[in-house]
Scaffold this active site. Sequence first.
Site, PDB file in Angstrom:
ATOM      1  N   ASN A 153      21.741  36.950 -29.934  1.00  0.00           N
ATOM      2  CA  ASN A 153      20.753  37.315 -28.904  1.00  0.00           C
ATOM      3  C   ASN A 153      19.446  37.572 -29.636  1.00  0.00           C
ATOM      4  O   ASN A 153      19.308  38.583 -30.321  1.00  0.00           O
ATOM      5  CB  ASN A 153      21.227  38.564 -28.151  1.00  0.00           C
ATOM      6  N   LYS A 200      16.576  38.247 -28.404  1.00  0.00           N
ATOM      7  CA  LYS A 200      15.656  39.197 -27.749  1.00  0.00           C
ATOM      8  C   LYS A 200      14.235  38.605 -27.749  1.00  0.00           C
ATOM      9  O   LYS A 200      14.102  37.397 -27.602  1.00  0.00           O
ATOM     10  CB  LYS A 200      15.741  40.567 -28.442  1.00  0.00           C
ATOM     11  N   HIS A 253      21.955  43.025 -19.884  1.00  0.00           N
ATOM     12  CA  HIS A 253      21.822  43.623 -21.219  1.00  0.00           C
ATOM     13  C   HIS A 253      21.251  45.033 -21.073  1.00  0.00           C
ATOM     14  O   HIS A 253      20.408  45.283 -20.211  1.00  0.00           O
ATOM     15  CB  HIS A 253      20.912  42.759 -22.105  1.00  0.00           C
ATOM     16  N   GLU A 287      19.049  46.567 -22.631  1.00  0.00           N
ATOM     17  CA  GLU A 287      17.580  46.654 -22.697  1.00  0.00           C
ATOM     18  C   GLU A 287      16.953  46.291 -21.356  1.00  0.00           C
ATOM     19  O   GLU A 287      15.904  46.805 -20.993  1.00  0.00           O
ATOM     20  CB  GLU A 287      17.059  45.772 -23.843  1.00  0.00           C
ATOM     21  N   GLU A 341      28.566  46.666 -25.436  1.00  0.00           N
ATOM     22  CA  GLU A 341      27.489  47.019 -26.357  1.00  0.00           C
ATOM     23  C   GLU A 341      27.095  48.480 -26.159  1.00  0.00           C
ATOM     24  O   GLU A 341      26.293  48.796 -25.270  1.00  0.00           O
ATOM     25  CB  GLU A 341      26.259  46.139 -26.098  1.00  0.00           C
ATOM     26  N   GLY A 349      20.659  48.004 -32.662  1.00  0.00           N
ATOM     27  CA  GLY A 349      19.432  48.043 -33.457  1.00  0.00           C
ATOM     28  C   GLY A 349      19.267  49.328 -34.246  1.00  0.00           C
ATOM     29  O   GLY A 349      18.201  49.597 -34.785  1.00  0.00           O
ATOM     30  N   SER A 356      24.701  46.215 -33.935  1.00  0.00           N
ATOM     31  CA  SER A 356      24.617  46.242 -35.400  1.00  0.00           C
ATOM     32  C   SER A 356      25.739  45.464 -36.094  1.00  0.00           C
ATOM     33  O   SER A 356      26.255  45.902 -37.122  1.00  0.00           O
ATOM     34  CB  SER A 356      24.556  47.687 -35.907  1.00  0.00           C
TER      35      SER A 356
HETATM   36  P1  13P Z   1      21.725  44.425 -32.896  1.00  0.00           P
HETATM   37  O1  13P Z   1      22.756  43.499 -33.478  1.00  0.00           O
HETATM   38  O2  13P Z   1      20.343  44.158 -33.417  1.00  0.00           O
HETATM   39  O3  13P Z   1      22.144  45.858 -32.992  1.00  0.00           O
HETATM   40  O4  13P Z   1      21.629  44.075 -31.315  1.00  0.00           O
HETATM   41  C1  13P Z   1      22.784  44.044 -30.564  1.00  0.00           C
HETATM   42  C2  13P Z   1      22.476  43.475 -29.219  1.00  0.00           C
HETATM   43  O5  13P Z   1      21.837  44.112 -28.399  1.00  0.00           O
HETATM   44  C3  13P Z   1      22.933  42.114 -28.916  1.00  0.00           C
HETATM   45  O6  13P Z   1      22.763  41.818 -27.569  1.00  0.00           O
END
Ligand code: 13P
Length: 248
Positions: free
Chosen positions: A9, A11, A94, A96, A166, A172, A212
């Site tokens: 992903n 982002k 997601h 976010e 997640e 992150g 992560s």
């Molecule tokens: P990270 O791997 O950067 O922690 O992000 C995870 C994520 O949100 C994947 O959709």
Amino acid sequence: MRKPFIAGNWKMFKTISEARAFAEEFKELYRASDVRVAIFAPYLQLAALKEAFCGTYIEVGAQNMHFAEEGAYTGEISARMLREIGITCCIIGHSERRQYFGETDETVNRKLRKAFQEKMKPVLCVGESLEERDGGSAFSVVRSQLANGLIGLTAAEVSALVIAYEPVWAIGTGRTASAEQANEMCGFIRDVLEELYDDSVSCSTVILYGGSVKPENAGEIMNMEEIDGALVGGASLSPQEFIQIVNF
Ligand code: 13P
């Protein structure tokens, strides 16, 4: 049998030229295997990535879509627009998007229904916040995200769904859920699917862990019984790191 699935992903990272450069390097490193691989990229990069990965098994997906067929929704993208450029998979819900863009279980549900109507393959994200984990409500939060997000979906649809667990506190932050914690929640998601549907749905739905995931911990996570794959943020931006995860 559930097929392992490693998805990146991106982002809001990479321009079109950076996406093309990634694709050229990643194609050199990638060897087809029984692992399903996809990159979920920003809308603008999708057509370039489709073209770059043409003739490979690497899939390209979107990070969001709208639930309406079309309409006065400034700044939004419909499933039909994605289909036209050959995009058939899409992340939905997601954390976010839930956190920063007002996505709710209800909008998630409408998007999932639309996705299946348009023959898209959605990846539904669920997961609890740090306060919810520390306050002991992680499991009830995930149960309610599933129960409300899946309203009206058939057993066949949910069998074809990919669910990504997640935990928001592990995204992150460099703070990964332990493989056991991740496995426990993915097993719990299967229990909820069995409750809401039946045993065959619970056994066939592909469940990923995200938060992560790095080359160093991918192997341990992929070894867990209930976890079929990973949704990778930061480490999917580098072809060198992402290929190591794909080859866990
Ligand atoms: P990270 O791997 O950067 O922690 O992000 C995870 C994520 O949100 C994947 O959709």
